[in-house]
Every structure is written in C-alpha cells, then in structure tokens.
Design a protein around this motif. Sequence first.
Motif, PDB file in Angstrom:
ATOM      1  N   GLY A 182       0.783  -1.230   0.000  1.00  0.00           N
ATOM      2  CA  GLY A 182       0.000   0.000   0.000  1.00  0.00           C
ATOM      3  C   GLY A 182       0.817   1.284   0.000  1.00  0.00           C
ATOM      4  O   GLY A 182       0.266   2.373   0.143  1.00  0.00           O
ATOM      5  N   GLN A 183       2.114   1.182  -0.166  1.00  0.00           N
ATOM      6  CA  GLN A 183       2.893   2.417  -0.150  1.00  0.00           C
ATOM      7  C   GLN A 183       2.897   3.070  -1.519  1.00  0.00           C
ATOM      8  O   GLN A 183       2.884   2.406  -2.556  1.00  0.00           O
ATOM      9  CB  GLN A 183       4.310   2.133   0.347  1.00  0.00           C
ATOM     10  N   GLU A 184       2.896   4.394  -1.504  1.00  0.00           N
ATOM     11  CA  GLU A 184       2.818   5.181  -2.736  1.00  0.00           C
ATOM     12  C   GLU A 184       4.224   5.553  -3.204  1.00  0.00           C
ATOM     13  O   GLU A 184       5.188   5.439  -2.458  1.00  0.00           O
ATOM     14  CB  GLU A 184       2.032   6.467  -2.467  1.00  0.00           C
ATOM     15  N   ASP A 185       4.254   6.076  -4.422  1.00  0.00           N
ATOM     16  CA  ASP A 185       5.550   6.507  -4.974  1.00  0.00           C
ATOM     17  C   ASP A 185       6.269   7.467  -4.030  1.00  0.00           C
ATOM     18  O   ASP A 185       7.489   7.391  -3.868  1.00  0.00           O
ATOM     19  CB  ASP A 185       5.333   7.202  -6.325  1.00  0.00           C
ATOM     20  N   ILE A 186       5.482   8.360  -3.442  1.00  0.00           N
ATOM     21  CA  ILE A 186       6.141   9.386  -2.627  1.00  0.00           C
ATOM     22  C   ILE A 186       6.824   8.778  -1.402  1.00  0.00           C
ATOM     23  O   ILE A 186       7.867   9.241  -0.955  1.00  0.00           O
ATOM     24  CB  ILE A 186       5.124  10.493  -2.223  1.00  0.00           C
ATOM     25  N   LEU A 225      10.069  12.244  -9.685  1.00  0.00           N
ATOM     26  CA  LEU A 225       9.922  13.688  -9.906  1.00  0.00           C
ATOM     27  C   LEU A 225       8.449  14.091  -9.877  1.00  0.00           C
ATOM     28  O   LEU A 225       8.064  15.052  -9.199  1.00  0.00           O
ATOM     29  CB  LEU A 225      10.554  14.060 -11.250  1.00  0.00           C
ATOM     30  N   GLU A 226       7.640  13.318 -10.594  1.00  0.00           N
ATOM     31  CA  GLU A 226       6.219  13.669 -10.658  1.00  0.00           C
ATOM     32  C   GLU A 226       5.565  13.597  -9.280  1.00  0.00           C
ATOM     33  O   GLU A 226       4.824  14.502  -8.893  1.00  0.00           O
ATOM     34  CB  GLU A 226       5.477  12.740 -11.628  1.00  0.00           C
ATOM     35  N   SER A 227       5.879  12.537  -8.538  1.00  0.00           N
ATOM     36  CA  SER A 227       5.235  12.421  -7.229  1.00  0.00           C
ATOM     37  C   SER A 227       5.705  13.532  -6.298  1.00  0.00           C
ATOM     38  O   SER A 227       4.929  14.065  -5.516  1.00  0.00           O
ATOM     39  CB  SER A 227       5.485  11.047  -6.619  1.00  0.00           C
ATOM     40  N   ARG A 228       6.979  13.904  -6.427  1.00  0.00           N
ATOM     41  CA  ARG A 228       7.475  14.988  -5.569  1.00  0.00           C
ATOM     42  C   ARG A 228       6.858  16.319  -5.952  1.00  0.00           C
ATOM     43  O   ARG A 228       6.536  17.135  -5.086  1.00  0.00           O
ATOM     44  CB  ARG A 228       8.996  15.070  -5.655  1.00  0.00           C
ATOM     45  N   GLU A 229       6.701  16.521  -7.259  1.00  0.00           N
ATOM     46  CA  GLU A 229       6.072  17.770  -7.701  1.00  0.00           C
ATOM     47  C   GLU A 229       4.648  17.856  -7.181  1.00  0.00           C
ATOM     48  O   GLU A 229       4.190  18.893  -6.740  1.00  0.00           O
ATOM     49  CB  GLU A 229       6.064  17.850  -9.237  1.00  0.00           C
ATOM     50  N   ARG A 230       3.988  16.709  -7.225  1.00  0.00           N
ATOM     51  CA  ARG A 230       2.587  16.668  -6.803  1.00  0.00           C
ATOM     52  C   ARG A 230       2.486  16.940  -5.294  1.00  0.00           C
ATOM     53  O   ARG A 230       1.683  17.720  -4.841  1.00  0.00           O
ATOM     54  CB  ARG A 230       2.003  15.303  -7.143  1.00  0.00           C
ATOM     55  N   VAL A 231       3.367  16.280  -4.529  1.00  0.00           N
ATOM     56  CA  VAL A 231       3.224  16.348  -3.078  1.00  0.00           C
ATOM     57  C   VAL A 231       3.892  17.591  -2.487  1.00  0.00           C
ATOM     58  O   VAL A 231       3.331  18.266  -1.634  1.00  0.00           O
ATOM     59  CB  VAL A 231       3.774  15.072  -2.422  1.00  0.00           C
ATOM     60  N   TYR A 232       5.103  17.878  -2.942  1.00  0.00           N
ATOM     61  CA  TYR A 232       5.847  18.974  -2.301  1.00  0.00           C
ATOM     62  C   TYR A 232       5.785  20.287  -3.062  1.00  0.00           C
ATOM     63  O   TYR A 232       6.222  21.312  -2.578  1.00  0.00           O
ATOM     64  CB  TYR A 232       7.319  18.593  -2.129  1.00  0.00           C
ATOM     65  N   GLY A 233       5.295  20.247  -4.297  1.00  0.00           N
ATOM     66  CA  GLY A 233       5.264  21.470  -5.090  1.00  0.00           C
ATOM     67  C   GLY A 233       6.485  21.567  -5.995  1.00  0.00           C
ATOM     68  O   GLY A 233       7.533  20.998  -5.702  1.00  0.00           O
ATOM     69  N   THR A 245      12.820  21.477  -2.755  1.00  0.00           N
ATOM     70  CA  THR A 245      14.203  21.016  -2.908  1.00  0.00           C
ATOM     71  C   THR A 245      14.256  19.550  -3.289  1.00  0.00           C
ATOM     72  O   THR A 245      15.198  19.106  -3.931  1.00  0.00           O
ATOM     73  CB  THR A 245      14.987  21.227  -1.606  1.00  0.00           C
ATOM     74  N   ASP A 246      13.222  18.788  -2.912  1.00  0.00           N
ATOM     75  CA  ASP A 246      13.167  17.394  -3.336  1.00  0.00           C
ATOM     76  C   ASP A 246      13.024  17.307  -4.843  1.00  0.00           C
ATOM     77  O   ASP A 246      13.617  16.440  -5.494  1.00  0.00           O
ATOM     78  CB  ASP A 246      11.993  16.677  -2.664  1.00  0.00           C
ATOM     79  N   VAL A 247      12.217  18.215  -5.380  1.00  0.00           N
ATOM     80  CA  VAL A 247      12.064  18.276  -6.832  1.00  0.00           C
ATOM     81  C   VAL A 247      13.401  18.626  -7.469  1.00  0.00           C
ATOM     82  O   VAL A 247      13.808  18.044  -8.482  1.00  0.00           O
ATOM     83  CB  VAL A 247      10.969  19.293  -7.216  1.00  0.00           C
ATOM     84  N   ALA A 248      14.132  19.565  -6.821  1.00  0.00           N
ATOM     85  CA  ALA A 248      15.453  19.938  -7.336  1.00  0.00           C
ATOM     86  C   ALA A 248      16.357  18.713  -7.386  1.00  0.00           C
ATOM     87  O   ALA A 248      17.098  18.511  -8.355  1.00  0.00           O
ATOM     88  CB  ALA A 248      16.064  21.034  -6.468  1.00  0.00           C
ATOM     89  N   THR A 249      16.281  17.873  -6.346  1.00  0.00           N
ATOM     90  CA  THR A 249      17.101  16.668  -6.325  1.00  0.00           C
ATOM     91  C   THR A 249      16.763  15.773  -7.509  1.00  0.00           C
ATOM     92  O   THR A 249      17.652  15.247  -8.191  1.00  0.00           O
ATOM     93  CB  THR A 249      16.865  15.899  -5.006  1.00  0.00           C
TER      94      THR A 249
END
Lengths: 193, 841
Positions: free
Chosen positions: B593-597, B627-635, B639-643
């Motif tokens: 049940g764990q998600e990409d994020i 990248l997509e999941s981080r963009e969705r969750v963190y915006g 910085t996670d998206v930057a990573t």
Amino acid sequence: MPPTSSEVSRLLDAWSNGDTKALDQLMPLVADELRVIARRLFKTESAGHTLQPTALVNEAYIKLRGQRKVQWNSRAEFFGVAANMIRHILVDYARHRQAKKRGGDVLKIPLDEVFALPEEQDAGVIALDEALKDLAMLDPRQSRIVELRIFGGLKFQEIAELEKIGRTTVWREWKTALPWLRRELSRSSACRG
Amino acid sequence: MAAMTPELWKRAKELLAAAQELETRDRESFVDEACQDDVALREEVAELLEYEEPGVGILDIGLGLLRPPESREDGGLDDSGAGSLSALHEGQRVGPYEVERVLAEGGMGTVALAVREDDFSKQVALKLIKPEKLSEDLLRRFQMERQILASLAHPNIAVIHDGGTTEDGLPYFAMEYVEGVPIDRYCDAGRLSIRWRLELFLKVCSAVEVAHHNLVVHRDLKPGNILVTAAGVPKLIDFGIAKPLGAELAAKSLATAPGTTPMTVKYASPEQVRGKQINTATDIYSLGVLLFELLTGEAPYPLDSSSVIELARVICEEEPQKPSSAIRHRQETHSADSADARQTAATPSRNRRGESRTSDTRRISRRLAGDLDSIVLKALRKDRRNRYSSVEQFSEDIRRHLAGLPVIAREGTFVYRAGKYLRRNRRWLATASFLLLVVLASAMMKIRADRQIERVKLDNLRAENQANMLSGLLKNLFIKAFNPDEAQGGSLTASEVLDRGRELITADLEGEPELLAMQLEAMGMVYEELGRYDRARPLLADSLRLRRRFYNGDHPLLARGLNNMAACFYRAGDDRRAEILYREALWMRRRLGQEDIDLAKPMSNLATILMNLGKYEEAEEEYRRVLESRERVYGCESTDVATSLFSLGTLFYVRGDFEAAEAPLRKALGIRSQAFGPEHTKVASARSTLGRILHAQGRLEEAEEHFAAVPELLRKRLGEDHIQVAFTKRDLAALRLDQGDPAAAELLLAPALRVFRQTKPEGSWVIADAESLLGACLTTTGRYEEAEALLHRSYRILREQRSERAIYTRKALSRLHELYAAWHEREAPGDLPPNEPITGS
C-alpha cells in the motif's frame, strides 16, 4: 586620635560654605581614615586585589559622616578631596620607594603598603603626577578633572556637578587631556631612556 | 613645546575636540583648514591626534586599576548619571522606610537595608533602580520582579512587603530582609556533611519548583542569590532577571535580545550563553552547577579564563568532570598548595595531617561516586532534553538516593558514558563507534515505529516483553562495550563491540527469530554506516533469511529487510544485486500500500543503479516517476524536486544528451539557490554539473563561469581536501585541457587525483575517470607511453563499472583513439572498439 564624625561633618560643612582653611584640617583626618579603611579592605579581600578608590572613598565617607543625612554637594566635594589625597598618597609612596631603591633616604614618609601600585608603576605614577602639574599650568580645571576621574574614580556626571559645568564639557576636557598626557608621558619615559 | 601657553593650549584643545568628532580620514584636512597659516598650532594638534589611541603607558594600562569599576573602555558619555550612592544613601527616606545601609549593588538596582519609620525593629531589604540605569526595559524588568515575587509564596523565597515610588520618581519595593550567608559559604563554614548539604539543596529545589509551577524561570541561580539564615533556612532572594514562561507575558514583557541577558557565567547553561530560548531546564542546569559546588567545592569545569568566548566554549562543549573525581583532583592540587582559603566538607580541615586528609577525600569521593555523580551530571547535560525533565524529578532523585533507592539518573547512563568515552578517544575508531551508537539508536527508533504497526498482529504484552528484552540487550552490550574497566587496554574497537554483540545476540535470542532478525539488522546497519559492507552483508543477509522464513508473503519488516540489503549492495557498489533486491522491495512495498512518494528514496537509488548499469530508459522512467510524485506532493519549487531534476539532468549528461540535460540542471540550480542561498554545497554541486554539461556542449566560456564560482565556495565550506573540492578541480582541469592548456590541467588534476585515491577504493570508476583525463593530458604533451598505460586501464575499469554507453566510458575510449592518432609509432590494438562521436545524443 581618630576624628569624630561630627568634627569631620563640621569641617566639611565649613568647607562647602567657602572656608578654605577647613580643607587643610580635613585632609589629614580623611587621609588617616582612608588608610585605616584601606588596610581593612585589604585584609578581607583576597590577596592581589587592587585598590578600588571608589569603594575606598565610599567607605570613608560613610564612616566619617556617620548617620547624618547629607546633601549631594558636600558628598561630591568630599570625593574631590579624597581624589586629591589618593593622588598624593600614591605619588609620595612611589617617590619614597624609588628613593629607597636608589639607596637614599630622602623621604621618610610612613606610608601604608596598601596604597601602593605595583612597583614597576612607580615611575609612571610620578610621571603622571608631573604631567598633571604641567597641565595645571595650562588649564587648572582640566587637570583637576583628570585627577577626579583617575584618582577619585568619579563619573563624568559627578565631576560635572562638582565643578559646576556641563557633563559634555567634562567629557570634552577629558578626551582632549588624554592625548596631551599620553604625549607628555611618552616624552618623560623617553628622557629616562 | 616650549612655546606652549594657556592661550595656545586653549585653541589647540578646541581644535582637537572638534577633530576628535570627525572620522579619522577627515581630520587632517580639517586641521589644515582650521589652522590656516598658524604652523605651530597645526603641528600641535596634528601631533596630539597621533596620541588619540590608547597606548601602553600608565594612563591607559596602569591606571586601569584605578578607573571606576563600571567605566566603559571609551569613557564615553554613557558612563553618566549620578554615582551609585545617589540612588540610595543612609538616612534617605524611601516611602515609609529609612535606609540604614547599602547591602549590594546589582546590575540594575541597589539593595539596601532599611527600617520602617514607625517600627524600627522591622527591617526590610529595599530594592531600587539605579537612576543612571533607568530605561523602559529595566523598568519593565523591575516591575516584573516585583510581580513575580508577589506571586510566589514559599518559605524558601523572600517575601515581598510593598513597593512604590521614591520622591525622585524611582520605583522601589521592600522585601523580607534575609540575614544570611550565601549557601556555599554556609555549607563550608558549618562543614556540613554531604547529607546536610543535600537536604539544604532540596529546600532550594522546592523553592525553584514553586517558581516553575508559577511559570517563572529564575535564570540566575547562584550562591549569592540563595542565602541561608541562622536558622538554616535557605531563601531565594533575587528574581532580577527571572522570566515568566507564559507565552503572552513573555512576548510582551521580555524581549530579551540574546547576548544582552544579564547572567552569571559560571552558572549559565549552554543555551544561556548561546543566547537561545530559556526554559525551566536552564534552572535545572544552574542547580546542577550549584549542587556540584556544594558537594565538591569546585566548579564542574575550569572556568578560570577571562575570555567570555572561551568560557562560553567551555560551557557549551566541555564535559563536566564527575564530582567524585573533582574531589580527588582538588585533593591533589590542594595538598600541594594549601593557601586556598575555602573549605568544604569535602576537604577536611587544613590543620589536619596530610594522611587523614587523603583518606577523608577518598571517603568523600567514594560517597559521591555512582548515584551523586550521575545525578549531578544529569542536571548538567549540554542538551537540555537530556537533563531532568523537572526540578521535581531532580529532587526526587536526590531523595531516592538519600533513601537508598535506585536513581533515575543512572538509567541510560551507559549511552552517555559511551559517548563520553568516545569523545575522550579521538581516534577514528572512536568516531566509528560513535556513529555506531547513533545508528543503533536510530535503528531502535525505527524498530519501535514499525512495532506500532506490528501491534495489530502481535499480542501487546508480548510486544512489550520483546521491546524490553531488546533494550536490555542493547544496554548490556554497550555496558560491556564501553565500560573502560571492562575493555581490555582501554580501547575497544567498533568491530570488537559488534563481534561481542553478535555473540550475545545469538545466544540470548534463541527461539525469537523476529527479535534476532531485528538485532542482526541493526548491527548490519551499523557496519554499513561504518563502511564495512563486507561485515554488514552477512548480518543483513541472515536477518533477511530469518524474515523470509518467518513471514509468509508480504510484510513490512520483510520489505524493509529487502530494502536494507539492497541499500547495502548499492553502497558497496554491487549494482546488479542491488537492482534485483530494490525491485523486489519496491514491489512488495507497493503491494503493502505504499505510494511513490513513500518510496522516493529507494526508487531514486534504483534509478541511479539503472543508470550506472547503462539502462538509461528505465532509469529515466524511474526518475520521472519520483519527480512527478514529488512535484505533486511537495510542489514544483521544492528542494526534493530539485534533487530529482538534478538526477535527471545527470542521467541525460551521462548518456550524452547534453542539450536535454541543461534545462533540468538550470531549474535545479535555481531552486537550490533560492532555498539554500548561493553559498550552499548543494548549489555548488548543481553548478559543477551544469558546468560539465555546458563544457560538453562546447560552451567553454559559460562552463568556466560556473566552475569559477564553485571552488572558493566549497573550499571555504568543506576544506581543501574534500572530495567535492577535488571534483571541481577535475572539472576545471578537463576544461583547461580543451582550452589547450595541458600544463594547467595537470596542475589541477594532480591534487584532485590524490584526494580520489585517498578516499575511493582502488579500482573505483572515479579514479579511473580522472586517470583517463590525465592520460589525455599526457597525450597532448607527447608522453605517450605513460598515457597508454593509464588510458587502457581507466577504459577497462569504466567499461566494467559504468557501461559502454556512459559518457565517461565513451570519453575514455575516444581518448585512447586520440592517443593512437597522435602517436605514430604505435597502432591501436585490434580489439579496441571504434570511436563514437560524443557530441549530440
């Protein structure tokens, strides 16, 4: 012969009322008292503690005035006297010690060790005294301000009230005296080689 | 100055004063202008200005002794106002009181002994603000102290009677006059026994407790503020810098800027000297210092430095000695030097003979060792979270000690002792062991967290038992490992610790496969953290095997075991095994049940592995999912998206797609600069990579701009020998070579290569890549033989470790071709693959 409080009070009052002779009588009384207090302070304080003129004079003042309520004026004047006295005591002692070191016995002033600055400062104390005397030739009030500040530990405000001048003036006199004195002192030490 | 006259001096003085008001650089022109053609005057003033700075003569040094104690260095106007005596003098009337004498002068006020006019027998301590210190802030503090005292009714806190305003408009208050001596002097003068001292201290604690219950932190607990009356009652007398804890009160009333808080350094806690937030733990610390002193007559640290900075450093960094050792130490120093006037119960009479003194000291030291050592040290922890959580807890522990019960402070001391032991042994092993501690602790935490999930399945009681067993085990292990008495030779290596641990674990956990698996896992992670993958692997593998057997099908702990194992292989550089295990772990975790994020980290690692293996399409897919999941969750700007963008750009670069690589890297650089500021190492690494991409595109000047910004920044942050600094040197070397300056390139490359060889294992692709670059330099300068050996070796390593398609490998290959193109005497070996153009994708 310890002075009685009332005697000192009377002299102080007389002096603040313009009787300059009162000062001559006052000086030795106060000086004795200062010595007694200084000796006691040095016994109770740990060794190596340096003399705090403010504390010393405070004590002397309280002791001499007893429980009597006093006004600011005479108190400040008292500090003025004390400053002058401390200067004399320190300088005399320094001279005495210097003379003794040279083997002479020019002066035989019974001075308390407690007033002494470290021996290596003797020459400095004497030179400062000389410089203040020279400054007094040019500007007696300025010389007095320095004396009050250095030997009496008075604050600018106190000096201002004592000399009945503005605090800013005191400040300016002090600030301009310092370079002058520094120069004189450096010259005198240069002369001694 | 023979010609000096009062008149000349008067003018000189005026000019001097005016010049002193000016900036140094403006003075000369001012004096010149003011004096016009009066040469004597100008020379006089100019000369005096040279004596403006304080010198080393008696005026500035010797008579410092004679300056008033409060005078500022500059003797400025702020040293103003009436003398201290003007605030209070004997006989003065203050409200219904008449001053008898001044008792003390504090930073903000004067305290005097006074009597009521109508009842001379009633003595009070009168506290007044010093007029020269009067300020809004001080007034607030003063009123606050009054309020605080009024709100605290306790037999060990001085009672406040009343307050008001003097004729001059200065606020004052009258409080109980405590005729007593500071607590430390009281103890010493009475040569009180340890038990008495503790009883007395407990009373102080109860007073502080009441203050804390009323949300007041004293902040200045020290012997001078705790007087003991002739009846033996200690009283807290000064709440002058106390602080209410209530948020609304604190915000309004005490905007105490860090650094301006008055306090007594000797009793100040690390958070106080750092100017950080103060809370009740601050008082607990000061009480700790006080107790230390009462028990030993010594300070916990040697605070003899006159430098405030040094004192602050000691308080924040140095571990306090144990009270029991302080006593012994004191004995040693003082038997040599009997001039010390202070006496404590701990140092028996100076008149006695040396032998008895020694034996007394030993006795007291034994008395302090153990409980009291632990209690005092717990109060003195640097991190306030590790101190007693409340004064009650602190005093309760002392009571427990007095009653012969086990004390809280000794629970968990093994970790602390271990830490201290490690700090004493600053070898790498010590560092490693410390890491081990940290990792074990965090592993424990993870285990506990997972345990929460487990509770559904496990019988609660059993879980509890297991947790207890587990912590007992760890404790046992560390006590054995870090107790210097048990460690032979005093230094136990991290490996020895773990070896013992393994023995202990397998013996103790027979029939508890779940727990055994956890323990093995924790230990494996420690080894991994230490970089000992060879040792980590069998432990993690055993743990995984146990779990595979124990859990049928999907299970969070099994998934975690797979993940750990994968991470271990990944970090050890075994990409192929890591890939398989990561995939298995990820599948299982998705099924659970764990998600990409939630899986971003292992997915990124898998992507990196895929990239290393040359599976660029899969790697890109994986990176993009993260990248997509981080963009969705963190915006999009996180910085996670930057990573993720950084990884993606790196992937494009590695596969030779330099045009595509540029955009994500620029975006990553933008986000990181925004988030971390321009000086952060993460910004530097983004810059480096962007520079490499531009270099590969042939935009050498732009690349150089980015490279140029990096090394200084990194050197400052990381030091000359850090691997990241070495990377920047390598990048710049590559650029220099392409700019046609092989000499400069070699100069830059040599130190970088040295760092790589020191920090990376032999045969690492990083070394190979740098050596290949060096080979290219050698080719350019005609040293073909050397170049050939280097280039072949590096090409081989890169091909093995980074796939044929990686930019590094392709570059290494093309450098080999360049060598043979330049070197007419030698032919390229027949099995050398043909050169592929690198530019473009």
